[in-house]
Every structure is written in C-alpha cells, then in structure tokens.
Design a protein around this motif. Sequence first.
Motif, PDB file in Angstrom:
ATOM      1  N   PRO A  54      -7.378 -13.035  -0.509  1.00 42.54           N
ATOM      2  CA  PRO A  54      -7.504 -11.617  -0.910  1.00 42.54           C
ATOM      3  C   PRO A  54      -7.855 -12.155  -2.527  1.00 42.54           C
ATOM      4  CG  PRO A  54      -5.355 -12.553  -1.105  1.00 42.54           C
ATOM      5  CD  PRO A  54      -6.193 -13.657  -0.355  1.00 42.54           C
ATOM      6  N   GLU A  85     -12.182 -11.262  -0.004  1.00 37.13           N
ATOM      7  CA  GLU A  85     -11.881  -9.791  -0.016  1.00 37.13           C
ATOM      8  C   GLU A  85     -11.516  -9.682  -1.541  1.00 37.13           C
ATOM      9  OE1 GLU A  85     -12.710  -7.281   1.735  1.00 37.13           O
ATOM     10  OE2 GLU A  85     -12.523  -7.823   3.798  1.00 37.13           O
ATOM     11  N   ARG A  86     -11.325  -8.270  -1.776  1.00 41.30           N
ATOM     12  CA  ARG A  86     -10.758  -7.910  -3.141  1.00 41.30           C
ATOM     13  C   ARG A  86      -9.186  -8.130  -3.221  1.00 41.30           C
ATOM     14  NH1 ARG A  86     -13.499  -1.816  -3.665  1.00 41.30           N
ATOM     15  NH2 ARG A  86     -15.699  -2.600  -2.793  1.00 41.30           N
ATOM     16  N   ASP A 103      -6.725  -6.580  -3.540  1.00 40.58           N
ATOM     17  CA  ASP A 103      -5.633  -5.683  -2.985  1.00 40.58           C
ATOM     18  C   ASP A 103      -5.857  -5.417  -1.432  1.00 40.58           C
ATOM     19  OD1 ASP A 103      -4.322  -5.266  -5.176  1.00 40.58           O
ATOM     20  OD2 ASP A 103      -5.719  -3.305  -6.081  1.00 40.58           O
ATOM     21  N   ASP A 104      -6.772  -6.001  -0.895  1.00 40.31           N
ATOM     22  CA  ASP A 104      -7.152  -5.941   0.338  1.00 40.31           C
ATOM     23  C   ASP A 104      -6.274  -6.583   1.578  1.00 40.31           C
ATOM     24  OD1 ASP A 104      -9.249  -4.265  -0.121  1.00 40.31           O
ATOM     25  OD2 ASP A 104     -10.999  -5.768   0.102  1.00 40.31           O
ATOM     26  N   ASP A 159     -16.898 -10.443  -1.372  1.00 40.50           N
ATOM     27  CA  ASP A 159     -17.077  -9.076  -1.788  1.00 40.50           C
ATOM     28  C   ASP A 159     -17.716  -9.137  -3.085  1.00 40.50           C
ATOM     29  OD1 ASP A 159     -15.953  -6.724  -3.391  1.00 40.50           O
ATOM     30  OD2 ASP A 159     -15.274  -6.038  -1.560  1.00 40.50           O
ATOM     31  N   THR A 184      -9.820  -1.162   3.986  1.00 38.22           N
ATOM     32  CA  THR A 184     -10.317  -1.590   2.662  1.00 38.22           C
ATOM     33  C   THR A 184     -11.072  -0.230   2.241  1.00 38.22           C
ATOM     34  OG1 THR A 184     -12.021  -2.508   3.500  1.00 38.22           O
ATOM     35  CG2 THR A 184      -9.994  -4.058   3.474  1.00 38.22           C
ATOM     36  N   ASP A 185     -11.252  -0.428   0.880  1.00 32.39           N
ATOM     37  CA  ASP A 185     -11.949   0.758   0.250  1.00 32.39           C
ATOM     38  C   ASP A 185     -13.439   0.553   0.672  1.00 32.39           C
ATOM     39  OD1 ASP A 185     -10.129   1.042  -1.312  1.00 32.39           O
ATOM     40  OD2 ASP A 185     -10.915   0.249  -3.183  1.00 32.39           O
ATOM     41  N   ARG A 193       0.921  -1.160   0.004  1.00 34.70           N
ATOM     42  CA  ARG A 193      -0.122   0.052  -0.044  1.00 34.70           C
ATOM     43  C   ARG A 193       0.858   1.370  -0.127  1.00 34.70           C
ATOM     44  NH1 ARG A 193      -5.093  -0.893   1.429  1.00 34.70           N
ATOM     45  NH2 ARG A 193      -5.724  -3.025   2.094  1.00 34.70           N
ATOM     46  N   GLY A 208     -17.176  -4.755   5.443  1.00 34.17           N
ATOM     47  CA  GLY A 208     -17.420  -4.296   4.169  1.00 34.17           C
ATOM     48  C   GLY A 208     -18.712  -4.647   3.661  1.00 34.17           C
TER      49      GLY A 208
END
Length: 474
Positions: A318, A300-301, A303-304, A262, A164-165, A10, A242
């Motif tokens: 991930p 999760e996504r 990039d998480d 997700d 996370t987003d 990150r 999330g």
Amino acid sequence: MDHRTPARRRAPRAARATLPLLALALLAPACTGGVEGKPGAAGVRDPYFPKLGNGGYDVTHYALTLDVDPDEQTLRGTAEITARATQDLSSFNLDLAGLTVDSATVEGRPAAVNRAGDELTLRTDAKVEDRLRKGETFRTVVHYSGSPKTITDPDESEEGWLPTDDGALALGEPTGSMAWYPGNNHPSDKAAYDLTVTVPKGLTAVSNGVMAGPPVTEKGRTTFRWHTAEPMASYLATLAIGEFETKTSTTAGGITVFTAVDPEVAEASARTIARIPEVVAWESEHFGPYPFSATGAIVEREDDAGYALETQNRPVFPGPPDLGTLVHEMAHQWFGDSVTPKSWRDMWLNEGLATYAGWLWGEEKEDTPADESFDNAYEDEDNWAFPPADPPSAAEISDEPVYGRGAMVIHKIREAVDDDEEFFALLRGWTKKYRHRNASTADFTAYVEEETGQDLSDLWKAWLYGRSRPAADG
C-alpha cells in the motif's frame, strides 16, 4: 504479511442490495445400495477459523473467469474447480461470501445448491451411480454474480474485495478470497490457478503467476489471462484492477519479474522496486532456490489497503515500500507461500521466519547484528503478550509476538546450532523438504531436532510456548 503498516479505515459505504440466491431444491438422498457416500464436512476445524475450508475433497486446479465492472463494483464469474474426492461424497461444500450463485454443475450434471451464510452445499443427482467415489477426480462449475464484499477480520483489518479510486484490489489473508470466488478457503488445500479477467479498456488486471499471452481488447474491454502453475493457498491469490505502470524483465537466473505500480506512487517506489532481483538472489542464497517461476510486486496507493501482503509471486504494497518491508514480503515466498502452514495456529512459521530474514539482511547489509535485533525484540513488551505458537484468539494471529517473538525462536535455534553454515543449511533443508507443501509447528520442531541431533525441548517450552519471559541467555 506486514501488520506494521498503519491500518487506514474507510468511511462506511452505502449498503448494497443483496441479490437473491438461485432457488435450487435439495434432492432426497434415498439410496439402497452401491456407493451411498456421506456429506463432506463444512469446515476443517481450524483452531481459529473452524468454518473455513471444507472436507471430503482436495482441489487441484481453479479456472476463474471474471468480467468486472469497476464503476459499479460488480462482477460476473465462472469458477471451474477440479478436485479429487477424499471420501465417497453425497454432497460437498464451497466457501463463498455474499455473491449470488446463478447455477452450478458437478461433472456436467446440474447440482442442487443450498446456502447457509458463507457455506454453499452442492449435491448432484441422488442416484447411487452418480455419487462421487473416493479417489475420483471431478469438475465443478459455478456461475455467480453480484457485488463482492469487503470482509472485516477479527482484528478489524479489511480484506476480500477492496474498492479503489481506479478499480479494485482483492486480498485474502486469512478469509478474504471467498469474497470474489468460491473454493476450499483454507491454507491446507493448495492448487494451481488460471485466471481470466475482463475489464474496461485502459485498465489493467494483475494477478499471480505469469501472463498467459498478451491482453486482448474487443468492444472497449480488455481481457488479461494469468497462469499460476505452482500450488497456491487461497489466501495468497490476488487481483488488482486499475491504472498501472507495468514492467517485465528477467533475473540472471531466468525468473520473470513483473511489476505493476500505480502512477501516483511510481517515482517514489522506483528505487526499492528495482532491488527485487537483488533481494530474491540474496534470499535464494540463504533459503534455497526461489520456489516459483515469477516474482515482482503490485504497488497500490497508500489508502488502498491497510497492510502489505505476501501474495504469491508478487506481494502487494500500500504505497511505496521501504526496503525492510520488501525483504520481509519476499522472504514469505519461501516461508508461507511455498512452505504453507497447515492451520492458522502455525502462522508464526510464516512471520517469525520472514522477520528473521529482515534481521539477517540487517546483519549482512546494514551492519546491525542479529544479536542487536534480538535484544531490541526482547525488550519490547508487546512481544510478550502470548506465546507465538498459541495466540489466544483469531484477533491476535497477526499480533507482535507472532513476528518478534517468532523471530527470537529462530535466533535461539541459531545459537543452539552454534555454526552458521549448519544453521543456513537447516533453513535451506526446511524449504526443500516442504517445498510447495503444508507444514505445522510440530513438523518444524521435529525437523530441527532431527537435523541437529539435539533435544530442544527446553527451547520450545521457554521461547515457543512459554507464557512468561525467559532469561535472554536462557
């Protein structure tokens, strides 16, 4: 844990202001009689993380209540920790990274709190009659708040609290759990958990165990409650917040399957996630009864997180997992989650056995003999950097020899046994003997020799502890 998933770094986040620690003075322990006690140790002298964990008590239950603001990445928390004193205690420690302690009590009495880095020292009233006696069960309540931190491990992977987003993800191997709750943060102290998490309406909070009742929404916020009855090491606790697509079902054997995926990766994950009951059933045949009341997954996504992790009951992935990674992380429910290492030096017991589970799956389901997987691992130079039972430092405890060479040790045991029925009985006996307990490398080698009636000293010397590559047929 699957370290093969490429780590994703990150961008550095803006520095956050450190919230002040509540100033609580330590009381002088002058006493003249009765149970004087002594401080519990600050750390359990783990060979790689000597400051992790604490001495003088054993936790039996955590009740964590969290109110999380994902937009600000802050939380307010209350940790109720039930423990048994293993010595007469004048004070004891908890592990907590970064967050601010607002107040604390021990057995309902205000506790003085001192902080040194990630160590909290708690002391109750200095009077002799208020000291904690060996064998006594006591309850500690810590109120805390702040911005949970992301922890970078010696191998540069990130854990602890990962923003996370659409929320946050909490991962704990090996040190990260202290980023979001105070506790005895070492795998040697396992406990039951109850987690109550309140988040903004529209978000879901997923943790270990089973959901204890339906979510409750009031004033624009929703509360989720999770119960983990079986003992769990702190590094296996997780929290994912999330927007998730969730599904609950039950296996033929009555195990609850809860998945949270997700939406961005739901379609790509569906086929593999649908095979969880099949994988659990297959592994139960080989490794013994599934050790928990629930299973599933959190996806999760991509990039998480930088890796998949065997968080108890439902591993975290991930992005969409491949079938091999699912088999590996589910095998950890036996090897690592139920039978948990006594120290981080014993991590090869987790990863070597879970890797070998993948070799067995390949042998039975994909026509790839375990001998072929062994040969590939043997030819991989990365597997010979160090002995799997003796990584050179904390930065290497998740490196290739712990996985690949660890699996080679298991294959050599299978060859020594020379009877698959006996070999699989050996694996099932191991998970039965140490079910929901801790075990060391010495426990494992002694168990194998006792059950097989063989002196395997040469095997351990060459494959488990040797610093050079032995002959493949040695």
